[in-house]
Design a protein around this motif. Structure first.
Motif, PDB file in Angstrom:
ATOM      1  N   ALA A  67       0.819  -1.214   0.000  1.00 34.84           N
ATOM      2  CA  ALA A  67       0.000   0.000   0.000  1.00 34.84           C
ATOM      3  C   ALA A  67       0.852   1.262   0.000  1.00 34.84           C
ATOM      4  N   ARG A  68       1.990   1.234   0.654  1.00 32.41           N
ATOM      5  CA  ARG A  68       2.749   2.452   0.890  1.00 32.41           C
ATOM      6  C   ARG A  68       3.264   3.116  -0.391  1.00 32.41           C
ATOM      7  N   PRO A  69       3.998   2.396  -1.248  1.00 34.15           N
ATOM      8  CA  PRO A  69       4.476   3.029  -2.484  1.00 34.15           C
ATOM      9  C   PRO A  69       3.318   3.594  -3.299  1.00 34.15           C
ATOM     10  N   HIS A  70       2.206   2.903  -3.378  1.00 34.06           N
ATOM     11  CA  HIS A  70       1.057   3.400  -4.126  1.00 34.06           C
ATOM     12  C   HIS A  70       0.622   4.762  -3.614  1.00 34.06           C
ATOM     13  N   PHE A  71       0.540   4.842  -2.290  1.00 34.85           N
ATOM     14  CA  PHE A  71       0.094   6.084  -1.677  1.00 34.85           C
ATOM     15  C   PHE A  71       1.065   7.219  -2.006  1.00 34.85           C
ATOM     16  N   LEU A  72       2.370   6.942  -1.935  1.00 32.96           N
ATOM     17  CA  LEU A  72       3.352   7.985  -2.200  1.00 32.96           C
ATOM     18  C   LEU A  72       3.296   8.432  -3.653  1.00 32.96           C
ATOM     19  N   TYR A  73       3.132   7.467  -4.571  1.00 31.59           N
ATOM     20  CA  TYR A  73       3.003   7.835  -5.984  1.00 31.59           C
ATOM     21  C   TYR A  73       1.830   8.792  -6.174  1.00 31.59           C
ATOM     22  N   LYS A  74       0.697   8.417  -5.540  1.00 26.23           N
ATOM     23  CA  LYS A  74      -0.501   9.242  -5.711  1.00 26.23           C
ATOM     24  C   LYS A  74      -0.274  10.644  -5.155  1.00 26.23           C
ATOM     25  N   LEU A  75       0.350  10.673  -3.990  1.00 30.97           N
ATOM     26  CA  LEU A  75       0.588  11.981  -3.365  1.00 30.97           C
ATOM     27  C   LEU A  75       1.507  12.817  -4.255  1.00 30.97           C
ATOM     28  N   LEU A  78      -0.325  14.134  -7.210  1.00 36.72           N
ATOM     29  CA  LEU A  78      -1.262  15.196  -6.802  1.00 36.72           C
ATOM     30  C   LEU A  78      -0.523  16.511  -6.605  1.00 36.72           C
ATOM     31  N   VAL A  79       0.644  16.442  -5.943  1.00 39.17           N
ATOM     32  CA  VAL A  79       1.407  17.662  -5.691  1.00 39.17           C
ATOM     33  C   VAL A  79       1.857  18.289  -7.009  1.00 39.17           C
ATOM     34  N   ILE A  80       2.331  17.456  -7.933  1.00 29.62           N
ATOM     35  CA  ILE A  80       2.782  17.990  -9.229  1.00 29.62           C
ATOM     36  C   ILE A  80       1.619  18.663  -9.951  1.00 29.62           C
ATOM     37  N   LEU A  81       0.470  17.966  -9.990  1.00 32.59           N
ATOM     38  CA  LEU A  81      -0.696  18.538 -10.683  1.00 32.59           C
ATOM     39  C   LEU A  81      -1.144  19.843 -10.037  1.00 32.59           C
ATOM     40  N   ALA A  82      -1.217  19.837  -8.703  1.00 29.99           N
ATOM     41  CA  ALA A  82      -1.690  21.038  -8.003  1.00 29.99           C
ATOM     42  C   ALA A  82      -0.744  22.203  -8.260  1.00 29.99           C
ATOM     43  N   THR A  83       0.572  21.920  -8.262  1.00 29.11           N
ATOM     44  CA  THR A  83       1.542  22.983  -8.518  1.00 29.11           C
ATOM     45  C   THR A  83       1.349  23.551  -9.917  1.00 29.11           C
ATOM     46  N   LEU A  84       1.183  22.645 -10.891  1.00 31.49           N
ATOM     47  CA  LEU A  84       0.984  23.112 -12.264  1.00 31.49           C
ATOM     48  C   LEU A  84      -0.240  24.006 -12.376  1.00 31.49           C
ATOM     49  N   PHE A  85      -1.359  23.535 -11.811  1.00 29.28           N
ATOM     50  CA  PHE A  85      -2.579  24.326 -11.918  1.00 29.28           C
ATOM     51  C   PHE A  85      -2.430  25.667 -11.209  1.00 29.28           C
ATOM     52  N   LEU A  86      -1.701  25.647 -10.093  1.00 29.29           N
ATOM     53  CA  LEU A  86      -1.493  26.896  -9.363  1.00 29.29           C
ATOM     54  C   LEU A  86      -0.668  27.869 -10.209  1.00 29.29           C
TER      55      LEU A  86
END
Ligand code: CUA
Length: 362
Positions: A67-75, A78-86
């Motif tokens: 579960a852990r690597p999956h969660f980190l990938y998702k996070l 998400l951070v990359i996408l949010a930064t781009l949109f910002l």
């Protein structure tokens, strides 16, 4: 790079001072989404090949990556996408403010849309139909309204587009870079003639523009002299081609004919309604609290729907002029108020003068 991207996106040449920067944001968004699409396709292709079904194959347990690597990938994603949109958003807000707020030294042209043509009126009194003459190297603010339905003023080469509404005014500004002719399109479906509702912006060298405005057709072969006439305003007075009807003076006459001057003064002295001296672009305190900048939108709203935003300290006695003033008349009054922007009102003129006498009507 710019030329290549502009061509594959079918964009016309950038001919206003804001066009290049707007395109740059456009490219950034397009390239980012293209890069995202390529990445997703590559990963997808890789997994299709890597985990394809192989025959014959014994039963195998499902791959458990934990579960852990999956969660980190998702996070991370998400951070990359949010930064781009910002980043897009911050650049976009800056550009939006830039294209919404006209520079203070803009010249103004009044635009009236109707089925199916564009009419232009200059404060100096010149008028033109279908062709908007402007000087290069100077910001031009358009104050626009419609006589019938919603239209939209669109100049692709300038990357500007703004809806034009009946009964109220919208504004738009641009600065042309080089002399030339640029297409105007109507970008809001407005009836059977919508596709023919075109015009052009003709940008002239400042000297050619001054000559055009002065009534002499400039050097260019296809440029007609401006017409100094006064449609739909009645009582034209002395409107010879050489004596331009200054729009603010037309406004004075319209204001007198419609009784505006019974309540509003032009010299700053107090009266039943707020004085028009120094009113334009001033901060108006509202009866309901808060305040508003007295721009074209507020002025025209106050003419058409006076009760909407009452100037603090004044009685709501003004009637609506919706349907009583047509678009050129309203533009003339707004131009008059603009013309009085530098007349300093007397102290206390923006508060009621105390004449409680009626007569607020009309
Ligand atoms: Cu006017 Cu479409």
């Amino acid at each position: 790079m710019n030329g290549f991207l502009r061509q594959i996106l079918f964009l016309p040449p950038q001919q206003s001072t804001i066009a290049y920067d707007l395109d740059w944001l456009h490219y950034l968004v397009i390239l980012t989404t293209m890069a995202g699409a390529v990445l997703v396709t590559l990963f997808g292709g890789y997994y299709v090949v890597r985990y394809r079904r192989r025959l014959p194959e014994p039963d195998r347990p499902n791959v458990d990556a934990g579960a852990r690597p999956h969660f980190l990938y998702k996070l991370g994603a998400l951070v990359i996408l949010a930064t781009l949109f910002l980043v897009f958003w911050i650049i976009g807000v800056g550009q939006y403010m830039r294209i919404r707020v006209a520079p203070a030294d803009s010249m103004v042209v009044y635009v009236t849309a109707k089925k199916w043509m564009w009419k232009f009126a200059y404060p100096e009194g010149a008028r033109a139909i279908g062709t908007l003459y402007v000087p290069t190297g100077r910001p031009v603010e358009l104050v626009m309204t419609s006589r019938d339905v919603i239209h939209s003023f669109f100049v692709p080469s300038f990357r500007i587009k703004q809806d034009v509404l009946p009964g109220r005014y919208t504004t738009l500004w641009f600065q042309a870079i080089e002399p030339g002719s640029y297409q105007i399109l109507c970008a809001e479906y407005c009836g059977t003639g919508h596709s023919t509702m075109r015009g052009e912006v003709v940008a002239l060298d400042p000297s050619d523009y001054a000559r055009w405005l002065g009534g002499a057709a400039p050097a260019g072969p296809d440029i007609e002299a401006p017409r100094y006439e006064e449609p739909a305003l009645g009582n034209p007075g002395a409107a010879s081609p050489r004596s331009p009807l200054v729009l603010a003076r037309v406004g004075e006459r319209v204001a007198a004919e419609h009784g505006c001057l019974r309540c509003h003064t032009l010299d700053g002295s107090p009266h039943i309604g707020p004085t028009w001296a120094g009113l334009y672009r001033s901060i108006v305190p509202l009866e309901r609290g808060g305040d508003v900048v007295a721009d074209e939108a507020y002025l025209t709203e106050s003419i058409m729907d006076p009760a909407a935003k009452i100037h603090r300290g004044f009685q709501p006695v003004m009637p609506s002029y919706l349907g009583r003033l047509d678009a050129p008349e309203t533009a003339a009054i707004v131009e008059l108020i603009r013309d009085l922007r530098d007349v300093r009102p007397e102290p206390g003129a923006l508060t009621p003068g105390g004449q409680g006498s009626g007569g607020g009507g009309r």
